[in-house]
Design a protein around this motif. Sequence first.
Motif, PDB file in Angstrom:
ATOM      1  N   ILE A   1      -5.062  -0.912  -5.180  1.00 54.61           N
ATOM      2  CA  ILE A   1      -4.792  -0.711  -3.756  1.00 54.61           C
ATOM      3  C   ILE A   1      -3.525  -1.487  -3.426  1.00 54.61           C
ATOM      4  N   ALA A   2      -2.559  -0.837  -2.809  1.00 54.25           N
ATOM      5  CA  ALA A   2      -1.266  -1.470  -2.582  1.00 54.25           C
ATOM      6  C   ALA A   2      -0.784  -1.233  -1.158  1.00 54.25           C
ATOM      7  N   HIS A   3      -0.099  -2.225  -0.641  1.00 53.92           N
ATOM      8  CA  HIS A   3       0.531  -2.152   0.680  1.00 53.92           C
ATOM      9  C   HIS A   3       1.711  -1.180   0.621  1.00 53.92           C
ATOM     10  N   PRO A   4       2.031  -0.485   1.711  1.00 54.06           N
ATOM     11  CA  PRO A   4       3.175   0.432   1.705  1.00 54.06           C
ATOM     12  C   PRO A   4       4.479  -0.228   1.245  1.00 54.06           C
ATOM     13  N   ALA A   5       4.660  -1.526   1.518  1.00 55.04           N
ATOM     14  CA  ALA A   5       5.870  -2.208   1.060  1.00 55.04           C
ATOM     15  C   ALA A   5       5.921  -2.273  -0.460  1.00 55.04           C
TER      16      ALA A   5
ATOM     17  N   TYR B   1      -5.378   2.982   7.251  1.00 57.02           N
ATOM     18  CA  TYR B   1      -6.197   3.736   6.305  1.00 57.02           C
ATOM     19  C   TYR B   1      -7.153   2.770   5.615  1.00 57.02           C
ATOM     20  N   LEU B   2      -8.430   3.084   5.609  1.00 61.82           N
ATOM     21  CA  LEU B   2      -9.447   2.205   5.046  1.00 61.82           C
ATOM     22  C   LEU B   2      -9.695   2.608   3.598  1.00 61.82           C
TER      23      LEU B   2
ATOM     24  N   ILE C   1       7.128   0.288  -6.187  1.00 66.22           N
ATOM     25  CA  ILE C   1       6.544   0.931  -7.362  1.00 66.22           C
ATOM     26  C   ILE C   1       7.123   2.331  -7.571  1.00 66.22           C
ATOM     27  N   LYS C   2       7.475   2.991  -6.488  1.00 68.85           N
ATOM     28  CA  LYS C   2       8.039   4.337  -6.604  1.00 68.85           C
ATOM     29  C   LYS C   2       9.383   4.351  -7.326  1.00 68.85           C
ATOM     30  N   THR C   3      10.015   3.196  -7.454  1.00 69.19           N
ATOM     31  CA  THR C   3      11.308   3.128  -8.150  1.00 69.19           C
ATOM     32  C   THR C   3      11.147   2.884  -9.645  1.00 69.19           C
ATOM     33  N   PHE C   4       9.921   2.651 -10.133  1.00 60.61           N
ATOM     34  CA  PHE C   4       9.713   2.346 -11.539  1.00 60.61           C
ATOM     35  C   PHE C   4       9.922   3.595 -12.385  1.00 60.61           C
TER      36      PHE C   4
ATOM     37  N   CYS D   1       1.111   4.948 -12.331  1.00 60.83           N
ATOM     38  CA  CYS D   1       2.161   4.315 -13.128  1.00 60.83           C
ATOM     39  C   CYS D   1       1.500   3.489 -14.226  1.00 60.83           C
ATOM     40  N   VAL D   2       1.897   3.701 -15.463  1.00 58.64           N
ATOM     41  CA  VAL D   2       1.432   2.987 -16.660  1.00 58.64           C
ATOM     42  C   VAL D   2      -0.086   2.818 -16.687  1.00 58.64           C
ATOM     43  N   GLY D   3      -0.820   3.882 -16.387  1.00 57.80           N
ATOM     44  CA  GLY D   3      -2.263   3.822 -16.486  1.00 57.80           C
ATOM     45  C   GLY D   3      -2.960   3.218 -15.291  1.00 57.80           C
ATOM     46  N   ILE D   4      -2.269   3.085 -14.172  1.00 57.18           N
ATOM     47  CA  ILE D   4      -2.848   2.553 -12.940  1.00 57.18           C
ATOM     48  C   ILE D   4      -2.581   3.548 -11.823  1.00 57.18           C
ATOM     49  N   ARG D   5      -3.659   3.987 -11.156  1.00 55.56           N
ATOM     50  CA  ARG D   5      -3.522   4.914 -10.044  1.00 55.56           C
ATOM     51  C   ARG D   5      -3.600   4.143  -8.732  1.00 55.56           C
ATOM     52  N   PHE D   6      -2.713   4.479  -7.814  1.00 56.79           N
ATOM     53  CA  PHE D   6      -2.527   3.668  -6.602  1.00 56.79           C
ATOM     54  C   PHE D   6      -3.003   4.388  -5.356  1.00 56.79           C
ATOM     55  N   VAL D   7      -3.767   3.648  -4.551  1.00 55.21           N
ATOM     56  CA  VAL D   7      -4.157   4.068  -3.217  1.00 55.21           C
ATOM     57  C   VAL D   7      -3.403   3.188  -2.235  1.00 55.21           C
ATOM     58  N   GLU D   8      -2.778   3.811  -1.258  1.00 51.61           N
ATOM     59  CA  GLU D   8      -1.963   3.058  -0.300  1.00 51.61           C
ATOM     60  C   GLU D   8      -2.806   2.646   0.904  1.00 51.61           C
ATOM     61  N   SER D   9      -2.674   1.390   1.304  1.00 50.69           N
ATOM     62  CA  SER D   9      -3.397   0.890   2.472  1.00 50.69           C
ATOM     63  C   SER D   9      -2.561  -0.175   3.156  1.00 50.69           C
TER      64      SER D   9
END
Length: 236
Positions: A193-197, A21-22, A202-205, A228-236
Motif C-alpha cells: 500500500i503506497a501513498h500517491p507521492a 480511498y480505504l 515508483i512509476k518512474t522505475f 514492480c519487481v514482484g510487488i503489486r501496489f494499491v494506492e491510498s
Amino acid sequence: AAAPFNQKYYDRVLLDRAMPYLAHDLFGQQKPLKQKNGKTISFRRFEALPAATTALTEGQSPVVSDYTVTEVTATVAQYGYRVGVTDMVDATKPDAHLTELTQMLGDQMGLTKDTVIRDAVVAATSNLYCTTATSTITLRSAADSEADTVLDQNMLLEAYRIMRTNLAKHVTDIMRPGTGYNSTPLGPAYWAIAHPAMIKVIKTFADWNPVQNYASTKEILPGEVGECVGIRFVES
C-alpha cells in the motif's frame, strides 16, 4: 442610497465530500468473536519444522523432538461518534439533515476502521527503511533533503528478498498473458500500500508495469495501480 438587495439561490443538492480511498481493510484475516466470550480472542500458529537431515538408523525410532506453538491475541474495542440534530432543525431546514448525517457517519465508520487497521499494521516490529534511516522520523528528514531519490527500485528488490528469505508466501497467483494488446503476464507477488507521492516515484522505475497492461482484469483490487519487481501496489 439604500444598498441593493442581493438574492442568493440556495441549491438543496449538497456537494460531495472528498473521501480517501480505504485500502488497509482489503488485507488480513477477519475473525468473529462470539458474544459472552470475553473481549480477547487467541490465535495459535504452529511454526515450521526444520529439515530432518540426519539419516535414520534401521530398527531404531527417531528421537522425539520439540515443536513450537506461537500464540497471537487480539482485543476488541468500541469506537463511536455522536452528532445531534434537534427536531426543529429537521422540520425547518431545507437540507435532508438526517439523511446526510447518516451518510457522513457511514463514511466516518469506514475511515475509522481503515485507520485502526493501518495503525496496527505499521506498529509491526520488523521494518525496512530506505537509505540509512532507522525510523520514520529520520526517513522523513532524508526525504526532505533528497526529494524523490530516497526510494529506488533496489529498495523494492531488497524488500522482496527479505520476504522470500524469511519464507513469506506469495499472496497472489500467476496471472497468465492474455490476448489483449501489450498484455503483460504477472508472476506470484506480494501486496504493498503506497501513498500517491510514492506511487509517483515508483512509476518512474524501469520495471514498473501499470495495471492497464495486466493480462486480466478479474483479479485487480480496487485502487490497484500497477506492479514492480514482484510487488503489486494499491494506492491510498
